[in-house]
Motif scaffolding. Structure first.
Motif, PDB file in Angstrom:
ATOM      1  N   ILE A   1      -6.947   2.353 -11.778  1.00 14.70           N
ATOM      2  CA  ILE A   1      -6.790   2.348 -10.313  1.00 14.70           C
ATOM      3  C   ILE A   1      -5.747   1.332  -9.815  1.00 14.70           C
ATOM      4  CG2 ILE A   1      -8.791   0.798 -10.008  1.00 14.70           C
ATOM      5  CD1 ILE A   1      -9.491   2.350  -7.539  1.00 14.70           C
ATOM      6  N   CYS A   2      -5.383   0.382 -10.678  1.00  9.92           N
ATOM      7  CA  CYS A   2      -4.402  -0.635 -10.289  1.00  9.92           C
ATOM      8  C   CYS A   2      -3.067  -0.352 -10.984  1.00  9.92           C
ATOM      9  CB  CYS A   2      -4.882  -2.031 -10.690  1.00  9.92           C
ATOM     10  SG  CYS A   2      -6.474  -2.452  -9.998  1.00  9.92           S
ATOM     11  N   VAL A   3      -2.068  -0.046 -10.189  1.00  8.12           N
ATOM     12  CA  VAL A   3      -0.761   0.292 -10.772  1.00  8.12           C
ATOM     13  C   VAL A   3       0.187  -0.890 -10.537  1.00  8.12           C
ATOM     14  CG1 VAL A   3       1.065   2.043 -10.836  1.00  8.12           C
ATOM     15  CG2 VAL A   3      -1.215   2.655  -9.973  1.00  8.12           C
TER      16      VAL A   3
ATOM     17  N   HIS B   1      -0.536  -2.224  -7.112  1.00  5.08           N
ATOM     18  CA  HIS B   1      -0.889  -1.335  -6.002  1.00  5.08           C
ATOM     19  C   HIS B   1      -2.261  -0.751  -6.306  1.00  5.08           C
ATOM     20  CE1 HIS B   1      -0.733   2.025  -3.206  1.00  5.08           C
ATOM     21  NE2 HIS B   1      -1.001   2.824  -4.220  1.00  5.08           N
ATOM     22  N   LEU B   2      -3.147  -0.804  -5.328  1.00  9.15           N
ATOM     23  CA  LEU B   2      -4.487  -0.257  -5.515  1.00  9.15           C
ATOM     24  C   LEU B   2      -4.481   1.217  -5.096  1.00  9.15           C
ATOM     25  CD1 LEU B   2      -7.441  -1.075  -6.230  1.00  9.15           C
ATOM     26  CD2 LEU B   2      -7.805  -1.365  -3.775  1.00  9.15           C
ATOM     27  N   PHE B   3      -4.751   2.091  -6.060  1.00 14.13           N
ATOM     28  CA  PHE B   3      -4.751   3.532  -5.765  1.00 14.13           C
ATOM     29  C   PHE B   3      -6.125   3.898  -5.183  1.00 14.13           C
ATOM     30  CE2 PHE B   3      -5.099   8.076  -6.911  1.00 14.13           C
ATOM     31  CZ  PHE B   3      -4.016   8.520  -6.186  1.00 14.13           C
ATOM     32  N   VAL B   4      -6.226   3.742  -3.846  1.00 13.69           N
ATOM     33  CA  VAL B   4      -7.525   3.856  -3.159  1.00 13.69           C
ATOM     34  C   VAL B   4      -8.221   5.208  -3.331  1.00 13.69           C
ATOM     35  CG1 VAL B   4      -8.657   2.965  -1.096  1.00 13.69           C
ATOM     36  CG2 VAL B   4      -6.253   2.613  -1.389  1.00 13.69           C
ATOM     37  N   PRO B   5      -7.479   6.336  -3.386  1.00 14.44           N
ATOM     38  CA  PRO B   5      -8.202   7.604  -3.527  1.00 14.44           C
ATOM     39  C   PRO B   5      -9.085   7.684  -4.776  1.00 14.44           C
ATOM     40  CG  PRO B   5      -5.979   8.031  -2.775  1.00 14.44           C
ATOM     41  CD  PRO B   5      -6.049   6.564  -3.096  1.00 14.44           C
ATOM     42  N   ALA B   6      -8.900   6.786  -5.739  1.00 17.08           N
ATOM     43  CA  ALA B   6      -9.755   6.829  -6.937  1.00 17.08           C
ATOM     44  C   ALA B   6     -10.829   5.723  -6.914  1.00 17.08           C
ATOM     45  CB  ALA B   6      -8.892   6.716  -8.192  1.00 17.08           C
ATOM     46  N   LEU B   7     -11.013   5.102  -5.759  1.00 19.07           N
ATOM     47  CA  LEU B   7     -11.962   3.988  -5.654  1.00 19.07           C
ATOM     48  C   LEU B   7     -13.411   4.442  -5.907  1.00 19.07           C
ATOM     49  CD1 LEU B   7     -11.405   1.025  -4.989  1.00 19.07           C
ATOM     50  CD2 LEU B   7     -12.021   1.478  -2.630  1.00 19.07           C
TER      51      LEU B   7
ATOM     52  N   GLY C   1       0.866  -1.190   0.000  1.00 16.06           N
ATOM     53  CA  GLY C   1       0.000   0.000   0.000  1.00 16.06           C
ATOM     54  C   GLY C   1       0.898   1.233   0.000  1.00 16.06           C
ATOM     55  N   PHE C   2       0.320   2.378   0.362  1.00 16.63           N
ATOM     56  CA  PHE C   2       1.126   3.606   0.388  1.00 16.63           C
ATOM     57  C   PHE C   2       2.310   3.461   1.335  1.00 16.63           C
ATOM     58  CE2 PHE C   2      -2.988   5.727  -0.878  1.00 16.63           C
ATOM     59  CZ  PHE C   2      -2.551   6.072  -2.143  1.00 16.63           C
ATOM     60  N   GLY C   3       2.047   2.821   2.502  1.00 20.47           N
ATOM     61  CA  GLY C   3       3.096   2.677   3.508  1.00 20.47           C
ATOM     62  C   GLY C   3       4.253   1.834   3.009  1.00 20.47           C
ATOM     63  N   GLY C   4       3.935   0.631   2.513  1.00 22.28           N
ATOM     64  CA  GLY C   4       4.979  -0.297   2.063  1.00 22.28           C
ATOM     65  C   GLY C   4       5.802   0.269   0.916  1.00 22.28           C
ATOM     66  N   ILE C   5       5.139   0.893  -0.029  1.00 21.47           N
ATOM     67  CA  ILE C   5       5.855   1.429  -1.196  1.00 21.47           C
ATOM     68  C   ILE C   5       6.800   2.557  -0.778  1.00 21.47           C
ATOM     69  CG2 ILE C   5       5.555   2.785  -3.316  1.00 21.47           C
ATOM     70  CD1 ILE C   5       3.114   1.156  -3.925  1.00 21.47           C
ATOM     71  N   ARG C   6       6.302   3.435   0.081  1.00 19.63           N
ATOM     72  CA  ARG C   6       7.139   4.573   0.515  1.00 19.63           C
ATOM     73  C   ARG C   6       8.389   4.072   1.221  1.00 19.63           C
ATOM     74  NH1 ARG C   6       7.382   8.504  -2.072  1.00 19.63           N
ATOM     75  NH2 ARG C   6       9.561   8.025  -1.881  1.00 19.63           N
ATOM     76  N   VAL C   7       8.198   3.088   2.112  1.00 15.02           N
ATOM     77  CA  VAL C   7       9.343   2.531   2.854  1.00 15.02           C
ATOM     78  C   VAL C   7      10.341   1.923   1.872  1.00 15.02           C
ATOM     79  CG1 VAL C   7      10.019   0.635   4.385  1.00 15.02           C
ATOM     80  CG2 VAL C   7       8.143   2.089   5.017  1.00 15.02           C
TER      81      VAL C   7
ATOM     82  N   GLN D   1     -19.417  -2.606   2.387  1.00 16.92           N
ATOM     83  CA  GLN D   1     -18.185  -1.983   2.849  1.00 16.92           C
ATOM     84  C   GLN D   1     -17.471  -1.367   1.657  1.00 16.92           C
ATOM     85  OE1 GLN D   1     -16.472  -5.503   4.749  1.00 16.92           O
ATOM     86  NE2 GLN D   1     -14.960  -5.564   3.116  1.00 16.92           N
ATOM     87  N   PHE D   2     -16.568  -0.445   1.945  1.00 19.35           N
ATOM     88  CA  PHE D   2     -15.937   0.277   0.841  1.00 19.35           C
ATOM     89  C   PHE D   2     -14.451   0.435   1.115  1.00 19.35           C
ATOM     90  CE2 PHE D   2     -15.310   4.185  -1.768  1.00 19.35           C
ATOM     91  CZ  PHE D   2     -15.632   3.596  -2.965  1.00 19.35           C
ATOM     92  N   LYS D   3     -13.716  -0.590   0.756  1.00 19.65           N
ATOM     93  CA  LYS D   3     -12.295  -0.570   1.111  1.00 19.65           C
ATOM     94  C   LYS D   3     -11.406  -1.014  -0.048  1.00 19.65           C
ATOM     95  CE  LYS D   3      -9.298  -0.968   4.896  1.00 19.65           C
ATOM     96  NZ  LYS D   3      -8.378   0.045   4.403  1.00 19.65           N
ATOM     97  N   ASP D   4     -11.897  -1.958  -0.850  1.00 19.68           N
ATOM     98  CA  ASP D   4     -11.029  -2.411  -1.931  1.00 19.68           C
ATOM     99  C   ASP D   4     -11.771  -2.480  -3.266  1.00 19.68           C
ATOM    100  OD1 ASP D   4     -12.395  -4.832  -1.988  1.00 19.68           O
ATOM    101  OD2 ASP D   4     -10.997  -5.816  -0.633  1.00 19.68           O
TER     102      ASP D   4
END
Ligand SMILES: Cc1cc2nc3c(=O)[nH]c(=O)nc-3n(C[C@H](O)[C@H](O)[C@H](O)COP(=O)(O)OP(=O)(O)OC[C@H]3O[C@@H](n4cnc5c(N)ncnc54)[C@H](O)[C@@H]3O)c2cc1C
Length: 204
Positions: free
Chosen positions: A67-69, A39-45, A10-16, A132-135
């Motif tokens: 949305i999938c990079v 990577h799922l670009f969640v802000p465009a979900l 996710g954003f965390g893993g990629i940044r690290v 639910q709205f997560k993925d």
């Protein structure tokens, strides 16, 4: 060579991964593991949930592309290994992780960035009745559901207006509500569906 394992892209893993590669890429073997190849670009979900005409593209290929990079693009020319696998166990005593496929990987340093889960906070009915709205799957399901209801209205099968209740007015709730409002306006411009056939409520 130091082995660094990063769980979750996710954003965390990629940044690290990118920051570590920049700082110590030559001295470390950096491996990122994710269950997906992208990577799922969640802000465009929201755009997936409220996209019009997905049925003409049954596998939602066009939508997924937006949305999938792929990790292969993100880590192109980087000294970062990517492995697609679902992590099923962590053994910190022996500094190993196990994947769903039974593979065992060892590490010197482990970064856990597996994200979070949807919580219903024990509110009765949420688990049973709310979407639910997560993925990506959640967004595609929501899209299909709204489309089915709209088709019922257009065919005259449904007399009552469709009511969309978005519970929770944080960023996600507001964005979902706004995207659906635009979607419905667009529909009423181009079809026999009238905006009053679909009523939205934001509840907090
Ligand atoms: C609809 C929506 C819109 C949002 N919009 C914004 C926004 O505009 N701006 C903002 O700042 N934040 C936004 N957020 C919040 C943001 O997405 C999260 O804060 C962020 O994604 C958290 O990043 P993360 O790396 O911790 O986890 P995640 O992004 O959830 O990443 C976790 C990764 O771990 C992988 N994974 C999980 N379990 C396993 C396993 N067992 N094995 C292998 N891989 C696994 C997943 O596939 C995923 O790639 C939004 C959230 C949602 C739901």
């Amino acid at each position: 060579m130091i082995k660094i394992l990063i769980l979750g892209g996710g954003f965390g893993g990629i940044r690290v991964a990118l920051n570590l590669e920049e700082k110590i890429g030559s001295e470390a073997k950096i491996t990122l593991i994710d269950k997906n190849s992208y990577h799922l670009f969640v802000p465009a979900l929201y755009e997936v949930a409220s996209a019009y005409g997905v049925q003409k593209d049954p596998f939602a290929v066009r939508l997924k592309k937006t949305i999938c990079v792929p990790y292969s693009d993100i880590f192109e020319n980087k000294n970062i290994n990517f492995m697609q696998a679902e992590v099923s166990a962590i053994d910190p005593d022996n500094k190993k992780i196990v994947t769903e496929g039974g593979e065992i990987l060892d590490y010197d340093y482990l970064v856990i960035a597996l994200g979070g889960q949807v919580a219903d906070y024990g509110v009765p009915g949420v688990k049973e009745y709310a979407f639910q709205f997560k993925d990506l799957e959640d967004a595609l399901l929501l899209n299909r559901k709204v489309d089915e209801l709209i088709k019922e209205v257009a065919a005259g099968i449904r007399i009552r207006p469709i009511k969309v209740a978005v519970v929770g007015a944080g960023f996600t709730g507001i964005e979902v509500a706004a995207e659906f409002a635009c979607y419905i306006k667009k529909l009423s411009n181009y079809s026999s569906i009238r905006a009053e056939d679909i009523a939205g409520h934001i509840k907090r």
